[in-house]
Design a protein around this motif. Structure first.
Motif, PDB file in Angstrom:
ATOM      1  N   ALA A   4      -0.417  -2.166   4.896  1.00 55.76           N
ATOM      2  CA  ALA A   4       0.423  -3.075   5.324  1.00 55.76           C
ATOM      3  C   ALA A   4       0.444  -3.411   6.983  1.00 55.76           C
ATOM      4  CB  ALA A   4       1.966  -2.600   5.018  1.00 55.76           C
ATOM      5  N   LYS A   5       0.318  -2.331   7.749  1.00 57.36           N
ATOM      6  CA  LYS A   5       0.122  -2.767   9.094  1.00 57.36           C
ATOM      7  C   LYS A   5      -1.063  -3.521   9.404  1.00 57.36           C
ATOM      8  CE  LYS A   5      -0.016  -0.340  13.517  1.00 57.36           C
ATOM      9  NZ  LYS A   5       0.053   1.041  14.243  1.00 57.36           N
ATOM     10  N   ALA A   6      -1.962  -3.102   8.953  1.00 58.77           N
ATOM     11  CA  ALA A   6      -3.355  -3.804   9.034  1.00 58.77           C
ATOM     12  C   ALA A   6      -3.276  -5.492   8.537  1.00 58.77           C
ATOM     13  CB  ALA A   6      -4.738  -3.402   8.418  1.00 58.77           C
ATOM     14  N   LYS A  57       8.708   2.983  -5.119  1.00 61.84           N
ATOM     15  CA  LYS A  57       9.294   1.634  -5.110  1.00 61.84           C
ATOM     16  C   LYS A  57       9.325   1.129  -3.683  1.00 61.84           C
ATOM     17  CE  LYS A  57      13.274  -0.863  -6.039  1.00 61.84           C
ATOM     18  NZ  LYS A  57      14.977  -1.086  -6.447  1.00 61.84           N
ATOM     19  N   LYS A  58       9.665   1.978  -2.562  1.00 61.00           N
ATOM     20  CA  LYS A  58       9.711   1.747  -1.073  1.00 61.00           C
ATOM     21  C   LYS A  58       8.113   1.223  -0.698  1.00 61.00           C
ATOM     22  CE  LYS A  58      10.484   3.626   3.281  1.00 61.00           C
ATOM     23  NZ  LYS A  58      11.097   4.949   3.828  1.00 61.00           N
ATOM     24  N   ALA A  59       7.042   2.063  -1.217  1.00 58.53           N
ATOM     25  CA  ALA A  59       5.705   1.519  -1.021  1.00 58.53           C
ATOM     26  C   ALA A  59       5.342  -0.018  -1.536  1.00 58.53           C
ATOM     27  CB  ALA A  59       4.826   2.423  -1.148  1.00 58.53           C
ATOM     28  N   ARG A  60       5.762   0.011  -2.968  1.00 55.63           N
ATOM     29  CA  ARG A  60       5.288  -1.309  -3.390  1.00 55.63           C
ATOM     30  C   ARG A  60       6.206  -2.340  -2.701  1.00 55.63           C
ATOM     31  NH1 ARG A  60       6.164   1.736  -8.183  1.00 55.63           N
ATOM     32  NH2 ARG A  60       8.392   0.821  -8.561  1.00 55.63           N
ATOM     33  N   GLU A  61       7.491  -2.241  -2.115  1.00 56.50           N
ATOM     34  CA  GLU A  61       8.168  -3.458  -1.777  1.00 56.50           C
ATOM     35  C   GLU A  61       7.568  -3.603  -0.194  1.00 56.50           C
ATOM     36  OE1 GLU A  61      12.047  -1.820  -1.607  1.00 56.50           O
ATOM     37  OE2 GLU A  61      12.454  -2.761  -3.799  1.00 56.50           O
ATOM     38  N   LEU A  62       7.188  -2.641   0.556  1.00 56.48           N
ATOM     39  CA  LEU A  62       6.130  -2.715   1.675  1.00 56.48           C
ATOM     40  C   LEU A  62       5.095  -3.822   1.465  1.00 56.48           C
ATOM     41  CD1 LEU A  62       6.352  -1.815   4.689  1.00 56.48           C
ATOM     42  CD2 LEU A  62       4.799  -0.026   3.962  1.00 56.48           C
ATOM     43  N   LEU A  63       4.154  -3.519   0.524  1.00 55.58           N
ATOM     44  CA  LEU A  63       2.942  -4.243   0.237  1.00 55.58           C
ATOM     45  C   LEU A  63       3.506  -5.759  -0.198  1.00 55.58           C
ATOM     46  CD1 LEU A  63       0.874  -1.804  -1.723  1.00 55.58           C
ATOM     47  CD2 LEU A  63       0.769  -2.573   0.738  1.00 55.58           C
ATOM     48  N   GLU A  64       4.691  -5.852  -1.080  1.00 57.39           N
ATOM     49  CA  GLU A  64       5.117  -7.218  -1.369  1.00 57.39           C
ATOM     50  C   GLU A  64       5.559  -8.049  -0.300  1.00 57.39           C
ATOM     51  OE1 GLU A  64       7.899  -6.329  -4.500  1.00 57.39           O
ATOM     52  OE2 GLU A  64       6.228  -5.719  -6.010  1.00 57.39           O
ATOM     53  N   ARG A  65       6.180  -7.393   0.705  1.00 58.20           N
ATOM     54  CA  ARG A  65       6.739  -8.118   1.727  1.00 58.20           C
ATOM     55  C   ARG A  65       5.642  -8.850   2.611  1.00 58.20           C
ATOM     56  NH1 ARG A  65       9.391  -3.719   5.183  1.00 58.20           N
ATOM     57  NH2 ARG A  65      10.082  -3.071   3.166  1.00 58.20           N
ATOM     58  N   VAL A  66       4.243  -8.079   2.756  1.00 57.26           N
ATOM     59  CA  VAL A  66       3.209  -8.609   3.394  1.00 57.26           C
ATOM     60  C   VAL A  66       3.123 -10.197   2.483  1.00 57.26           C
ATOM     61  CG1 VAL A  66       0.575  -8.515   3.735  1.00 57.26           C
ATOM     62  CG2 VAL A  66       2.139  -6.401   4.109  1.00 57.26           C
ATOM     63  N   GLN A  67       2.879  -9.918   1.238  1.00 52.91           N
ATOM     64  CA  GLN A  67       2.675 -11.247   0.329  1.00 52.91           C
ATOM     65  C   GLN A  67       3.560 -12.262   0.594  1.00 52.91           C
ATOM     66  OE1 GLN A  67       2.289  -9.127  -3.348  1.00 52.91           O
ATOM     67  NE2 GLN A  67       0.101  -9.308  -3.334  1.00 52.91           N
ATOM     68  N   ARG A  68       4.991 -11.907   0.592  1.00 55.03           N
ATOM     69  CA  ARG A  68       5.990 -13.001   1.062  1.00 55.03           C
ATOM     70  C   ARG A  68       5.989 -13.591   2.211  1.00 55.03           C
ATOM     71  NH1 ARG A  68       9.449  -9.131  -1.833  1.00 55.03           N
ATOM     72  NH2 ARG A  68      10.202  -8.355   0.045  1.00 55.03           N
TER      73      ARG A  68
END
Length: 131
Positions: free
Chosen positions: A56-58, A102-113
């Motif tokens: 997510a950081k990258a 769930k926390k990790a999935r939401e982190l990646l979904e935030r990148v997509q948003r």
């Protein structure tokens, strides 16, 4: 080619692991709580949360560069750059490190948003909640 003992580490897995000390010849091998192999970070609990955070950081860094440097934010341009620059980070070895929590999935979904917000005419989609 000689074996490089300095680069060799022991990753102790499991809850009740007695954490034995291992040697290579007369040299004691160091232990580690997390190791990166083939670009995937694995910790001693086999949790992929750290890997998700790194990905997510990258991806966010690339999105930030895109946001600062693009004058044209048309759908075609953003989608092309997202597909070429961001998605490879999100999808690299994802079959192995698939986010479990769930926390990790939401982190990646935030990148997509965040990428969706960058596209003109699609900003409203990033604000919508799932029903």
């Amino acid at each position: 080619m000689k074996f490089n003992k300095g680069k060799c580490r022991v990753l102790h897995l499991g809850r009740n692991n007695p954490m034995h000390q291992y040697t290579s010849g007369v040299d004691l091998l160091g232990s580690s709580t997390a190791e990166k192999d083939l670009g995937v970070l694995v910790d001693n609990k086999l949790s992929m949360s750290q890997q998700c955070a790194l990905v997510a950081k990258a991806a966010n860094g690339i999105l930030g560069c895109m946001q600062k440097s693009l004058a044209n934010r048309s759908r075609e341009v953003i989608l092309l750059l997202y597909s070429a620059l961001v998605r490879p980070h999100l999808e690299f070895c994802v079959q192995f490190w698939a986010p479990q929590f769930k926390k990790a999935r939401e982190l990646l979904e935030r990148v997509q948003r965040r990428a969706t917000k960058m596209i003109k005419r699609l900003e409203h989609l990033s604000c919508m909640r799932k029903g």
